[in-house]
Design an enzyme around this catalytic site. Structure first.
Site, PDB file in Angstrom:
ATOM      1  N   CYS A 179      19.269  22.811  -2.048  1.00 52.39           N
ATOM      2  CA  CYS A 179      19.879  24.062  -1.579  1.00 52.39           C
ATOM      3  C   CYS A 179      19.878  24.073  -0.049  1.00 52.39           C
ATOM      4  O   CYS A 179      20.817  24.534   0.597  1.00 52.39           O
ATOM      5  CB  CYS A 179      19.104  25.280  -2.061  1.00 52.39           C
ATOM      6  SG  CYS A 179      18.741  25.314  -3.819  1.00 52.39           S
ATOM      7  N   HIS A 183      22.244  25.453   2.832  1.00 48.84           N
ATOM      8  CA  HIS A 183      21.806  26.810   3.211  1.00 48.84           C
ATOM      9  C   HIS A 183      20.538  26.786   4.039  1.00 48.84           C
ATOM     10  O   HIS A 183      19.759  27.723   3.999  1.00 48.84           O
ATOM     11  CB  HIS A 183      21.560  27.653   1.956  1.00 48.84           C
ATOM     12  CG  HIS A 183      22.755  27.830   1.091  1.00 48.84           C
ATOM     13  ND1 HIS A 183      23.832  28.597   1.453  1.00 48.84           N
ATOM     14  CD2 HIS A 183      23.069  27.325  -0.135  1.00 48.84           C
ATOM     15  CE1 HIS A 183      24.746  28.573   0.489  1.00 48.84           C
ATOM     16  NE2 HIS A 183      24.313  27.806  -0.482  1.00 48.84           N
ATOM     17  N   ARG A 227      26.791  32.233 -10.077  1.00 50.84           N
ATOM     18  CA  ARG A 227      26.773  31.758  -8.689  1.00 50.84           C
ATOM     19  C   ARG A 227      25.835  30.550  -8.537  1.00 50.84           C
ATOM     20  O   ARG A 227      26.185  29.528  -7.968  1.00 50.84           O
ATOM     21  CB  ARG A 227      26.347  32.901  -7.766  1.00 50.84           C
ATOM     22  CG  ARG A 227      26.030  32.559  -6.328  1.00 50.84           C
ATOM     23  CD  ARG A 227      27.259  32.272  -5.506  1.00 50.84           C
ATOM     24  NE  ARG A 227      27.547  30.841  -5.449  1.00 50.84           N
ATOM     25  CZ  ARG A 227      28.675  30.317  -5.024  1.00 50.84           C
ATOM     26  NH1 ARG A 227      29.659  31.087  -4.616  1.00 50.84           N
ATOM     27  NH2 ARG A 227      28.865  29.033  -5.002  1.00 50.84           N
ATOM     28  N   CYS A 231      26.559  26.557  -7.561  1.00 47.73           N
ATOM     29  CA  CYS A 231      25.938  25.854  -6.435  1.00 47.73           C
ATOM     30  C   CYS A 231      25.278  24.557  -6.916  1.00 47.73           C
ATOM     31  O   CYS A 231      25.379  23.531  -6.260  1.00 47.73           O
ATOM     32  CB  CYS A 231      24.943  26.754  -5.704  1.00 47.73           C
ATOM     33  SG  CYS A 231      25.770  27.797  -4.471  1.00 47.73           S
TER      34      CYS A 231
END
Lengths: 270, 201
Positions: A179, A183, A227, A231
């Site tokens: 992630c 991010h 969502r 991802c």
């Protein structure tokens, strides 16, 4: 992913429901832009989905022919206002930390007799998952403007937060992504899509606090499970199971970072 | 994927810098194990980490010695073109750089992938939809030069970015078999050819 003009055209083609796909002439474009403005003036496009959800909440369904009106989302049976802003939370009756979707599955099972597998195994926006999305839209609307408030003093929650953090930085798969690859830095983007820095409070509230959301580009309402699933797809991992612990752990991590920030749900996204 | 044998590495002892305790970590692994499933071309074993992936899964960078060890190991994976030819067709390279598709569970085959370079890099003035996770590669040939060292370095970076930066965000296009040798040659031409939009002012 495409260039911005194409993206805009595509977005407008979707919005201008009557326009055929690939309508890119300037006339159609203007038409689309006008319809887009109208759509936004009419309010959040999630309202229709939320209205469906409200009906479903009050509808007698399942083998037990019951409604969900006695469902306890953590604030007592039937209390919806502000409930999703305080989730995920630890529930004594199941002995588990649950997010909104897994908690709704519990209510559907106990109150209505609907097998959770029917939700888990359904395709996105189909069957029981479509119903789930509608219920979610209804419930999160009732937390709009509330503050994220998840209890990290609860030991089970604290543990999930720690697990979520490990999952956030977990690099794996053929592209070595985690992630944090997408991010984990300020002000980055992929093509033209801006990426919130989910390590920070500001990024987490912008990201976590504006989901679930209506996605204008495809005209779909997406839950948080949806969502996160997408991802992980972009991360090129295997597929996370709907409602699995890793999705809950990541949700606790993001909500924990976002704690105290204002919820804007349902969000409206690209 | 050729690296499956390395799965055993996942049982290695934790780096001492690990923030969470051993127990939490064991629990975490169990959680990951039960949370994922195989879908389409994305098998569940993608969740098992390679040695260096694990070392790079922390908030902080690994210790200097660990970084050096990983880079040396990754350097050994790089295969330079057997025929000594580094350059294909820049036009095909541009398409590969633009395409971000491949290797997701909604893709049909694991063998037809884009490079996704534009996801992370600015590469030409005419394509404004570029990402910023990596540095701009505008006028790459001018900036980096066209000597042998620069050419070999660039091939190596595309083949296995981790050889030059252990925890790089950039994928290992050659080593992880994301791209073919031919595709990498096209990308090399895209980066170095004077006629390529990368090198246009």
């Amino acid at each position: 992913m495409e260039n911005p003009q194409k993206k805009l055209a595509c977005l407008l083609a979707v919005l201008a429901v009557s326009a055929p796909l690939g309508a890119q002439t300037s006339d159609k474009l203007m038409e689309g832009i006008n319809e887009y403005r109208e759509a936004l003036a009419d309010g959040n496009p999630s309202e229709l989905v939320a209205a469906e959800g409200e009906e479903l909440w009050k509808l007698k369904r399942g083998p037990k022919n019951a409604t969900l009106e006695k469902c306890d989302l953590g604030l007592g049976p039937g209390v919806i206002k502000g409930a999703s802003a305080q989730m995920p939370r630890f529930f004594k009756d199941t002995g588990k930390v649950q997010d909104l979707e897994t908690r709704l599955m519990t209510c559907m099972e106990t109150l209505q007799g609907i097998d959770p597998k029917e939700v888990v195994n359904a395709r996105w926006l189909k069957g029981e998952k479509e119903k789930m999305a509608a219920l979610v839209a209804y419930i999160v609307t009732e937390s709009n403007g509330h503050k994220v408030k998840v209890d990290l003093n609860n030991p089970a929650m604290k543990k999930m937060y720690d697990m979520g953090k490990l999952a956030f930085y977990y690099r794996t798969g053929p592209m070595d992504f985690s992630c944090a690859t997408c991010h984990g830095d300020q002000g980055k983007r992929i093509r033209m899509q801006e990426l919130p820095d989910l390590r920070t409070h500001e990024g987490a509230i912008a990201g976590w606090g504006s989901w679930p959301a209506y996605r204008v580009s495809n005209g779909q309402f997406w839950t948080m499970q949806h969502r996160l699933n997408d991802c992980y797809r972009q991360q090129r991992t295997a597929e996370p199971i709907y409602g699995s612990d890793v999705t809950i752990a990541l949700s606790v991590y993001l909500a924990g970072k976002a704690n105290g920030g204002k919820v804007v749900t349902p969000g409206i996204k690209r | 994927m050729k690296k499956i044998s390395t799965l055993a590495v996942l049982l290695l002892a934790l780096p001492s810098a690990w923030a969470a305790g051993e127990d939490t970590y064991a629990e975490f692994k169990a959680m990951m194990d039960r949370s994922f499933k195989t879908t389409g071309i994305a098998p569940k074993h993608r969740m098992y980490q390679l040695d260096f992936q694990k070392a790079c899964s922390q908030e902080e960078q690994p210790a200097k010695a660990e970084i050096a060890r990983i880079e040396a190991e990754q350097m050994k994976t790089i295969r330079y073109p057997a025929d000594g030819k580094y350059f294909g067709d820049w036009k095909q390279g541009e398409k590969i750089a633009l395409s971000g598709r491949g290797l997701t569970w909604t893709d049909k085959t694991p063998h037809d992938n884009g490079g996704g370079c534009y996801n992370c890099h600015q590469m030409s003035r005419h394509e404004v939809s570029y990402g910023t996770i990596g540095p701009s590669l505008l006028e790459y040939a001018t900036v980096r030069g066209t000597n042998e060292e620069s050419i070999k370095y660039t091939w190596g970076k595309i083949y296995n970015a981790k050889a030059f930066n252990a925890c790089s965000n950039m994928p290992r296009n050659g080593d992880a078999e994301i791209l073919t040798e031919q595709q990498m040659k096209h990308l090399m031409a895209f980066l170095f050819d004077p006629a390529s939009p990368v090198n246009k002012k």
